[in-house]
Motif scaffolding. Sequence first.
Motif, PDB file in Angstrom:
ATOM      1  N   ALA A   1       2.453   1.721  -3.457  1.00 44.43           N
ATOM      2  CA  ALA A   1       1.449   2.182  -4.422  1.00 44.43           C
ATOM      3  C   ALA A   1       1.166   3.666  -4.245  1.00 44.43           C
ATOM      4  CB  ALA A   1       0.162   1.377  -4.261  1.00 44.43           C
TER       5      ALA A   1
ATOM      6  N   LEU B   1      -1.766  -3.789  -7.658  1.00 46.87           N
ATOM      7  CA  LEU B   1      -1.489  -4.852  -6.691  1.00 46.87           C
ATOM      8  C   LEU B   1      -2.297  -6.106  -6.988  1.00 46.87           C
ATOM      9  CD1 LEU B   1      -0.216  -5.888  -4.042  1.00 46.87           C
ATOM     10  CD2 LEU B   1      -2.141  -4.852  -2.821  1.00 46.87           C
TER      11      LEU B   1
ATOM     12  N   ARG C   1       0.842  -1.204   0.000  1.00 46.83           N
ATOM     13  CA  ARG C   1       0.000   0.000   0.000  1.00 46.83           C
ATOM     14  C   ARG C   1       0.872   1.248   0.000  1.00 46.83           C
ATOM     15  NH1 ARG C   1      -5.358  -1.691   2.318  1.00 46.83           N
ATOM     16  NH2 ARG C   1      -5.083  -3.803   3.143  1.00 46.83           N
TER      17      ARG C   1
ATOM     18  N   VAL D   1      -6.068  -0.478  -4.361  1.00 50.90           N
ATOM     19  CA  VAL D   1      -4.619  -0.337  -4.426  1.00 50.90           C
ATOM     20  C   VAL D   1      -4.179  -0.687  -5.843  1.00 50.90           C
ATOM     21  CG1 VAL D   1      -2.404  -1.030  -3.457  1.00 50.90           C
ATOM     22  CG2 VAL D   1      -4.443  -0.959  -1.987  1.00 50.90           C
ATOM     23  N   ARG D   2      -3.904   0.332  -6.614  1.00 52.82           N
ATOM     24  CA  ARG D   2      -3.618   0.115  -8.041  1.00 52.82           C
ATOM     25  C   ARG D   2      -2.332  -0.674  -8.247  1.00 52.82           C
ATOM     26  NH1 ARG D   2      -5.409   5.539 -11.448  1.00 52.82           N
ATOM     27  NH2 ARG D   2      -7.596   5.541 -10.744  1.00 52.82           N
TER      28      ARG D   2
ATOM     29  N   GLN E   1       2.811  -4.699  -8.424  1.00 53.92           N
ATOM     30  CA  GLN E   1       3.239  -5.482  -7.270  1.00 53.92           C
ATOM     31  C   GLN E   1       2.442  -6.783  -7.161  1.00 53.92           C
ATOM     32  OE1 GLN E   1       4.235  -2.906  -3.661  1.00 53.92           O
ATOM     33  NE2 GLN E   1       2.632  -1.690  -4.626  1.00 53.92           N
TER      34      GLN E   1
ATOM     35  N   SER F   1       3.414   1.576  -9.875  1.00 48.38           N
ATOM     36  CA  SER F   1       4.131   0.348  -9.533  1.00 48.38           C
ATOM     37  C   SER F   1       3.244  -0.874  -9.762  1.00 48.38           C
ATOM     38  CB  SER F   1       4.581   0.386  -8.069  1.00 48.38           C
ATOM     39  OG  SER F   1       5.572   1.378  -7.864  1.00 48.38           O
TER      40      SER F   1
END
Length: 286
Positions: free
Chosen positions: A92, A125, A89, A122-123, A100, A98
């Motif tokens: 991000a 992820l 988090r 959470v982009r 992940q 990013s």
Amino acid sequence: MARKGRREPRLDRHRIAGGEAELLRDADRDGGWMLLVGGVPQSYVDLGDPTYLDFEYMRLMGDVVDTLGLEGEAFDAVHVGGAGCTLPRYIAATRPGSRQVVLEPDGALVQLVRERLPVKNVRGLRIRVTDGRSGVAAVPDGADDLVVMDAFAEASMPVELATREFVQDVARVLRPGGAYLVNVADGFRLPFARRVAATVRSVFPHALLLGDPGVLRGRRFGNLIVAASREPLPAAELGRRAAGGITRARLVDGHDLAAFCAGAAPLCDGEEITPPVPPPQVFGRS
């Protein structure tokens, strides 16, 4: 894993593959939650401010992340061990764009986090329900800028994620300038942490250690952070941050790190290893 903090009484419990998980709301921060497994604090998440890092060792990890590459540069990262996904988090939020992947073997824990500490916003992820060895083995060569090893079975680091063979696989998936971050917990005289550091140093030419001075002296049980790379790490900047942080920490590198690891053999697959377990009083357990 982190030391027990100041929180409200027990709020709710959930059965997971690893035993029992608890979620505690922070009485002092709106949106703040602590996730515990087997009574051991595993993650602190602030749903309103992902840049807030409550645990001391997580702030040290955040410092390493902040000083790698260019400020705000997006990362491709693999996280071995998920829990509340605190560091993903953070990355991000501080390094937009990013990509992940979190590798977490406990599917029930993943479902709990998705329901109670949502990650859908959470982009970049993704969470994969898999163990760390298998998950890293499936990553292509040179695919990532960062690998984070922050996995605990309650209060102990899984030994199979500490061996030289695993660290070699981590090195395989990292790009030339990529970094490896390890959270290791140990106590009196730090025999396990010394072997973990020696293992990482046997694979990566550049490494450093961060931690509370009392823990580094082996006077109490706690967390230490090992950072490593094929390229030099920003030791001077990390040393300044550690010394000037809310909780003063110490950086060990170069000859001092060599002395710390002196006589400690790298950990290897197939070896009989018993990871350290904290004394009951560390988490208020009887």
